[in-house]
Design a protein around this motif. Structure first.
Motif, PDB file in Angstrom:
ATOM      1  N   THR A 260       0.775  -0.935   0.310  1.00 55.41           N
ATOM      2  CA  THR A 260      -0.050   0.109  -0.261  1.00 55.41           C
ATOM      3  C   THR A 260       1.063   0.795   0.040  1.00 55.41           C
ATOM      4  N   GLU A 261       1.799   1.587   0.549  1.00 57.47           N
ATOM      5  CA  GLU A 261       3.310   1.984   1.011  1.00 57.47           C
ATOM      6  C   GLU A 261       3.350   2.592  -0.724  1.00 57.47           C
ATOM      7  N   LEU A 262       3.932   1.288  -1.386  1.00 65.76           N
ATOM      8  CA  LEU A 262       4.859   1.646  -2.373  1.00 65.76           C
ATOM      9  C   LEU A 262       3.760   2.294  -2.848  1.00 65.76           C
ATOM     10  N   LEU A 263       2.626   1.551  -3.338  1.00 69.16           N
ATOM     11  CA  LEU A 263       2.012   1.878  -4.073  1.00 69.16           C
ATOM     12  C   LEU A 263       1.292   3.991  -4.069  1.00 69.16           C
TER      13      LEU A 263
ATOM     14  N   ASP B 166       3.765   5.916  -3.618  1.00 60.48           N
ATOM     15  CA  ASP B 166       5.392   6.183  -4.086  1.00 60.48           C
ATOM     16  C   ASP B 166       4.961   6.323  -5.020  1.00 60.48           C
ATOM     17  N   LEU B 167       4.228   4.929  -5.974  1.00 61.22           N
ATOM     18  CA  LEU B 167       4.464   5.094  -6.792  1.00 61.22           C
ATOM     19  C   LEU B 167       3.405   6.233  -8.071  1.00 61.22           C
ATOM     20  N   GLY B 168       2.615   7.354  -6.879  1.00 61.80           N
ATOM     21  CA  GLY B 168       1.505   8.085  -7.541  1.00 61.80           C
ATOM     22  C   GLY B 168       0.465   7.246  -7.574  1.00 61.80           C
ATOM     23  N   LEU B 169       0.399   6.257  -7.301  1.00 60.61           N
ATOM     24  CA  LEU B 169      -1.324   5.652  -7.494  1.00 60.61           C
ATOM     25  C   LEU B 169      -2.063   5.483  -6.706  1.00 60.61           C
ATOM     26  N   ALA B 170      -2.463   5.906  -5.337  1.00 59.42           N
ATOM     27  CA  ALA B 170      -3.200   6.982  -3.859  1.00 59.42           C
ATOM     28  C   ALA B 170      -4.215   6.939  -4.661  1.00 59.42           C
ATOM     29  N   SER B 171      -4.913   7.748  -6.005  1.00 60.55           N
ATOM     30  CA  SER B 171      -6.211   7.720  -6.415  1.00 60.55           C
ATOM     31  C   SER B 171      -6.510   6.604  -6.488  1.00 60.55           C
ATOM     32  N   TRP B 172      -5.857   5.736  -7.161  1.00 59.29           N
ATOM     33  CA  TRP B 172      -6.966   4.724  -7.306  1.00 59.29           C
ATOM     34  C   TRP B 172      -6.983   3.642  -6.389  1.00 59.29           C
ATOM     35  N   LEU B 173      -6.029   3.380  -5.499  1.00 54.31           N
ATOM     36  CA  LEU B 173      -6.703   3.179  -3.680  1.00 54.31           C
ATOM     37  C   LEU B 173      -8.020   3.191  -2.978  1.00 54.31           C
ATOM     38  N   VAL B 174      -8.795   1.815  -3.519  1.00 49.04           N
ATOM     39  CA  VAL B 174      -9.975   1.953  -2.381  1.00 49.04           C
ATOM     40  C   VAL B 174     -10.719   1.381  -1.400  1.00 49.04           C
ATOM     41  N   GLY B 175      -9.432   0.483  -1.244  1.00 48.32           N
ATOM     42  CA  GLY B 175      -9.428  -0.443   0.265  1.00 48.32           C
ATOM     43  C   GLY B 175      -7.694  -1.177   0.301  1.00 48.32           C
ATOM     44  N   ARG B 176      -8.373  -0.571   1.261  1.00 44.99           N
ATOM     45  CA  ARG B 176      -6.663  -1.485   2.750  1.00 44.99           C
ATOM     46  C   ARG B 176      -7.277  -1.966   3.637  1.00 44.99           C
TER      47      ARG B 176
ATOM     48  N   GLY C  24      -6.810  -2.260   8.129  1.00 46.94           N
ATOM     49  CA  GLY C  24      -5.940  -2.143   9.327  1.00 46.94           C
ATOM     50  C   GLY C  24      -4.558  -1.366   9.209  1.00 46.94           C
ATOM     51  N   PHE C  25      -3.633  -2.426   8.647  1.00 46.05           N
ATOM     52  CA  PHE C  25      -1.893  -2.227   9.381  1.00 46.05           C
ATOM     53  C   PHE C  25      -1.897  -1.184   7.877  1.00 46.05           C
ATOM     54  N   CYS C  26      -2.382  -0.899   7.389  1.00 43.20           N
ATOM     55  CA  CYS C  26      -1.384  -0.318   5.788  1.00 43.20           C
ATOM     56  C   CYS C  26      -2.084   1.324   6.319  1.00 43.20           C
ATOM     57  N   ILE C  27      -0.882   1.712   6.885  1.00 41.85           N
ATOM     58  CA  ILE C  27      -0.454   3.011   8.380  1.00 41.85           C
ATOM     59  C   ILE C  27       0.074   3.663   7.201  1.00 41.85           C
ATOM     60  N   HIS C  28       1.185   3.596   6.355  1.00 41.16           N
ATOM     61  CA  HIS C  28       1.781   4.180   5.639  1.00 41.16           C
ATOM     62  C   HIS C  28       1.236   4.585   4.112  1.00 41.16           C
ATOM     63  N   PRO C  29       1.833   5.858   4.079  1.00 39.20           N
ATOM     64  CA  PRO C  29       1.870   7.100   4.383  1.00 39.20           C
ATOM     65  C   PRO C  29       0.346   7.755   4.877  1.00 39.20           C
ATOM     66  N   ALA C  30       0.926   8.052   6.947  1.00 34.76           N
ATOM     67  CA  ALA C  30      -0.203   8.250   7.382  1.00 34.76           C
ATOM     68  C   ALA C  30      -1.378   9.137   6.955  1.00 34.76           C
ATOM     69  N   GLU C  31      -0.805  10.140   6.302  1.00 34.59           N
ATOM     70  CA  GLU C  31      -2.283  10.984   5.542  1.00 34.59           C
ATOM     71  C   GLU C  31      -3.265  11.098   4.181  1.00 34.59           C
TER      72      GLU C  31
ATOM     73  N   ARG D  51      -5.274   7.712   5.036  1.00 41.38           N
ATOM     74  CA  ARG D  51      -6.605   8.185   6.000  1.00 41.38           C
ATOM     75  C   ARG D  51      -7.962   7.932   5.292  1.00 41.38           C
ATOM     76  N   THR D  52      -7.976   8.498   4.043  1.00 44.35           N
ATOM     77  CA  THR D  52      -9.031   8.827   3.403  1.00 44.35           C
ATOM     78  C   THR D  52      -9.772   7.473   2.689  1.00 44.35           C
ATOM     79  N   ILE D  53      -8.393   6.267   2.964  1.00 47.73           N
ATOM     80  CA  ILE D  53      -8.657   5.164   2.050  1.00 47.73           C
ATOM     81  C   ILE D  53      -9.445   4.546   2.918  1.00 47.73           C
ATOM     82  N   ALA D  54     -10.508   3.651   2.536  1.00 48.20           N
ATOM     83  CA  ALA D  54     -11.423   3.055   3.457  1.00 48.20           C
ATOM     84  C   ALA D  54     -10.739   1.291   4.104  1.00 48.20           C
TER      85      ALA D  54
END
Length: 262
Positions: free
Chosen positions: A30-33, A35-45, A47-54, A57-60
């Motif tokens: 999750t952190e790698l994704l 850092d690859l600039g793919l956060a906007s495509w992440l819809v689920g993670r 509870g242990f996916c805690i980085h990058p915190a900010e 925080r908005t991903i389900a």
């Protein structure tokens, strides 16, 4: 071009005109994704996916790495699921594969495997330039590692019961980069064996490492164990030594710090 995952499955690159919806059940990836600039495509993670915190925080949240909420994941309508052979359970992954079209399986076993991981995910999700930049950073950090003083170490991940790792793990291969050799638990062939403290085990150890995760060992644990077994005990950052993905770049630098301190 196709990109082969750790299960031998070939994946095509996504069509940017149809953005993927990714659920990731692996904290370090999750952190790698992100850092690859793919956060906007992440819809689920998890509870242990805690980085990058900010960012996360908005991903389900969809549960843990092993106890996921299948109903919630289905409601997110993911197109891609990213899992890991060690961290996620096959029956759970098989159930999710019934309604998620693309399941990407990962299984880095050594630090160098991060290069293939970056490139595979970069290729699938159309961010190969960012992936290559991470490869360059990783290779530079790895090349900067100095030669370590050989140590026989016991890396502890749990207490009650005490548990460690085998030599056939990513953690052990990280430690080997500075000539710290993970000792074998007598009579065990498990990758993550339970053990009891004994004179036989102690005699083969130069240094005990207490990880900060998954069990939250503290300096108090380290001090108590050092008095009990009469061997040096060091509290270490478990994320730096066990998280592959982009965190492995900082992990290489952390290894150099440990080498110098020891």
């Amino acid at each position: 071009m196709l990109f082969i995952d750790s299960a031998g499955v070939a994946h095509a690159a996504v069509d940017p005109a149809h953005p993927p919806r990714i659920v990731c059940l692996v904290p370090s990836i999750t952190e790698l994704l992100c850092d690859l600039g793919l956060a906007s495509w992440l819809v689920g993670r998890t509870g242990f996916c805690i980085h990058p915190a900010e960012t996360v925080r908005t991903i389900a949240k969809v549960g843990g790495t092993k106890d996921v909420n299948t109903k919630k994941i289905r409601s997110l309508a993911p197109t891609h699921l990213i899992v890991n052979i060690d961290e996620n359970e096959k029956p759970t992954v098989d159930a999710l594969a019934q309604f998620i079209p693309h399941v990407v399986v990962t299984h880095p076993l050594a630090p160098v495997d991060n290069l293939a991981l970056y490139r595979m995910l970069g290729g699938i999700f159309g961010c190969s330039e960012r992936a290559e930049a991470l490869c360059t950073q990783f290779e530079a950090a790895a090349a900067a590692l100095g030669a370590g003083r050989p140590q026989r170490v016991l890396y502890c991940i749990w207490k009650d019961p005490w548990m460690t790792v085998s030599a056939d793990t990513y953690i052990a291969r990280m430690l080997a980069r500075i000539d710290w050799v993970q000792v074998a638990v007598p009579g065990s062939v498990q990758r993550y064996p339970a053990f009891d403290w004994s004179d036989q085990l102690n005699d083969g150890i130069d240094l005990v490492l207490l990880s900060s995760e998954p069990y939250r060992f503290s300096e108090a644990h380290a001090d108590s164990l050092e008095r009990q077994i009469g061997k040096p005990v060091l509290l270490v950052d478990g994320e730096m030594l066990s998280w592959y993905g982009s965190r492995a770049i900082a992990g290489m630098r952390y290894l150099e710090q440990l080498r110098r301190e020891a």
